[in-house]
Design an enzyme around this catalytic site. Structure first.
Site, PDB file in Angstrom:
ATOM      1  N   GLY A 142      41.549  51.812  31.131  1.00 20.60           N
ATOM      2  CA  GLY A 142      41.995  50.484  31.568  1.00 20.60           C
ATOM      3  C   GLY A 142      42.638  49.749  30.402  1.00 20.60           C
ATOM      4  O   GLY A 142      42.493  48.541  30.239  1.00 20.60           O
ATOM      5  N   GLY A 162      45.255  46.504  30.831  1.00 22.31           N
ATOM      6  CA  GLY A 162      44.872  45.222  31.411  1.00 22.31           C
ATOM      7  C   GLY A 162      44.778  44.121  30.368  1.00 22.31           C
ATOM      8  O   GLY A 162      45.137  44.311  29.202  1.00 22.31           O
ATOM      9  N   GLN A 163      44.290  42.970  30.825  1.00 20.81           N
ATOM     10  CA  GLN A 163      44.248  41.785  29.958  1.00 20.81           C
ATOM     11  C   GLN A 163      43.399  42.033  28.708  1.00 20.81           C
ATOM     12  O   GLN A 163      43.815  41.718  27.594  1.00 20.81           O
ATOM     13  CB  GLN A 163      43.692  40.580  30.740  1.00 20.81           C
ATOM     14  N   ASP A 209      45.221  54.572  31.249  1.00 18.97           N
ATOM     15  CA  ASP A 209      45.240  53.648  32.391  1.00 18.97           C
ATOM     16  C   ASP A 209      45.867  54.399  33.551  1.00 18.97           C
ATOM     17  O   ASP A 209      46.467  55.457  33.358  1.00 18.97           O
ATOM     18  CB  ASP A 209      46.050  52.374  32.055  1.00 18.97           C
ATOM     19  N   ARG A 249      48.363  53.314  35.118  1.00 15.17           N
ATOM     20  CA  ARG A 249      49.817  53.077  34.987  1.00 15.17           C
ATOM     21  C   ARG A 249      50.141  52.826  33.525  1.00 15.17           C
ATOM     22  O   ARG A 249      49.231  52.537  32.738  1.00 15.17           O
ATOM     23  CB  ARG A 249      50.227  51.853  35.804  1.00 15.17           C
ATOM     24  N   ASP A 257      43.051  58.136  36.173  1.00 17.20           N
ATOM     25  CA  ASP A 257      42.385  57.413  37.251  1.00 17.20           C
ATOM     26  C   ASP A 257      40.891  57.430  36.912  1.00 17.20           C
ATOM     27  O   ASP A 257      40.262  58.488  36.870  1.00 17.20           O
ATOM     28  CB  ASP A 257      42.666  58.151  38.571  1.00 17.20           C
ATOM     29  N   TYR A 298      32.509  41.559  43.547  1.00 18.11           N
ATOM     30  CA  TYR A 298      32.632  41.854  42.115  1.00 18.11           C
ATOM     31  C   TYR A 298      31.299  41.643  41.400  1.00 18.11           C
ATOM     32  O   TYR A 298      30.858  42.484  40.610  1.00 18.11           O
ATOM     33  CB  TYR A 298      33.707  40.929  41.539  1.00 18.11           C
ATOM     34  N   LYS A 316      28.947  44.275  39.327  1.00 22.73           N
ATOM     35  CA  LYS A 316      28.573  44.106  37.919  1.00 22.73           C
ATOM     36  C   LYS A 316      27.050  44.073  37.758  1.00 22.73           C
ATOM     37  O   LYS A 316      26.507  44.645  36.802  1.00 22.73           O
ATOM     38  CB  LYS A 316      29.207  42.831  37.346  1.00 22.73           C
TER      39      LYS A 316
HETATM   40  N1  SER Z   1      37.206  36.548  34.824  1.00 18.43           N
HETATM   41  C1  SER Z   1      36.580  37.292  35.870  1.00 18.43           C
HETATM   42  C2  SER Z   1      37.030  36.861  37.203  1.00 18.43           C
HETATM   43  O1  SER Z   1      37.405  35.735  37.342  1.00 18.43           O
HETATM   44  C3  SER Z   1      35.095  37.142  35.793  1.00 18.43           C
HETATM   45  O2  SER Z   1      34.561  38.153  35.026  1.00 18.43           O
HETATM   46  O3  SER Z   1      36.958  37.628  38.108  1.00 18.43           O
END
Ligand code: SER
Length: 315
Positions: free
Chosen positions: A9, A12-13, A35, A37, A53, A143, A147
């Site tokens: 990954g 990503g950010q 990643d 992509r 993947d 999400y 987690k």
């Molecule tokens: N920054 C994340 C979100 O907003 C939280 O871990 O999903």
């Protein structure tokens, strides 16, 4: 011989900045980015890259063997807002990628794992202010459930199989190099972009929604610090609370107005408000301070200065 690192990954950010930081620290050739992509030019040109993947165990195992990987940073995930739209895809990605990495560590194919958790592990019944490391959790988002489950599995793999897995509950992360995607805290990045390009921002959260946030430099520093720490000092193998600052949309807008006096904010609330309402306002990270010496450096004012200066130069 120095260790070899795989970032999953990496585009990503967080992954983008983590890749650069690790390459700077350990040498480009020692840090393999991967990643699903390709990433931006700066990332692609700075060292080895593999398409991967994260839900494909065999492909991951092959890359780990080929590059003789010692440490994995698993940054691939579907974030809170997108996960509400695609619950099964989110569960599949967020959980299976973690199992793949934990099982590689259990099989002793890798030595150390970093996996990010989030303030999303907390829920509507959690005490909201200075939320403790151990408290009522009961996350109410897809999400957050992934987690929270992931944290339980990390601790389980550590206890039962001696896996050296380390984790942080990141707050909302603010950065200028790579955009976040699909999170609830994304507004705190978008607002700086819009302030510079349009002078106005329409916010999807209420004016007074306070959330825990952190500037990316702090998040990267915390991650490297935790990964360097002596295992004997790490008493928490689920995930550490981590804090820097908390603010509302009104407060971030006011900090931008100090630099851009004509900046205006208005509000168009959407489904992400309910997600934000289920999360804490602020986080108590005493355990991180005591166990591995954590201390944040960026407050809101410093973050606003960094964001506006860097975005002005790049946008
Ligand atoms: N920054 C994340 C979100 O907003 C939280 O871990 O999903």
């Amino acid at each position: 011989m120095s260790k070899t690192i795989l970032i999953i990954g990496a585009c990503g950010q967080i992954g983008t900045e983590l890749t650069h930081a690790l390459r700077k620290k350990f040498g480009s050739e020692k840090v393999v980015a991967s990643d699903i992509r390709e990433g931006n030019d700066a990332l692609m040109n700075s060292g080895p890259f593999e398409i991967l993947d994260a839900t494909d165990y065999d492909a991951m195992e092959e890359i780990v063997a080929y590059w003789e990987i010692d440490e994995v940073y698993l940054m691939a995930a579907m974030l809170s807002a997108t996960a509400e739209k695609f619950p099964m895809r989110a569960w599949n990605l967020n959980m299976n990628s973690l199992f793949n990495v934990l099982n590689l560590a259990k099989e002793r194919k890798i030595e150390k794992v970093f996996w990010p958790s989030s303030i999303a592990v907390f829920g509507p019944h959690t005490p909201k202010t200075n939320t403790a490391q151990q408290t009522i959790m009961e996350p109410s988002t897809v999400y957050g459930i992934s987690k929270q489950s992931g944290e339980r599995w990390c601790e389980y793999y550590h206890e039962k199989f001696g896996v050296d897995v380390r984790s942080l509950r990141y707050p909302g992360l603010i950065s200028w190099k790579t955009m976040p995607g699909g999170g609830t805290t994304d507004y705190a990045v978008e607002i700086y972009h819009e302030a510079i390009t349009n002078g106005t921002y329409s916010c999807f959260l209420n004016a007074d929604t306070s959330l825990p946030m952190m500037y990316m430099d702090d998040a990267i520093r915390a991650t490297l610090l935790l990964m360097e720490s002596d295992a004997a000092n790490l008493k928490i193998r689920s995930s550490y609370n981590l804090a820097a600052m908390s603010f509302t949309p009104t407060e971030i807008a006011a900090s931008i107005q100090k630099k851009i006096p004509n900046f205006e904010i208005d509000y168009t609330i959407d489904f992400r408000q309910a997600i934000a309402d289920s999360w804490p306002n602020s986080i108590d990270d005493t355990n991180a301070q005591e166990d591995w010496g954590w201390k944040a450096e960026f407050d809101l004012e410093k973050t606003t200065n960094e964001m506006l200066n860097n975005l002005r130069a790049t946008l």
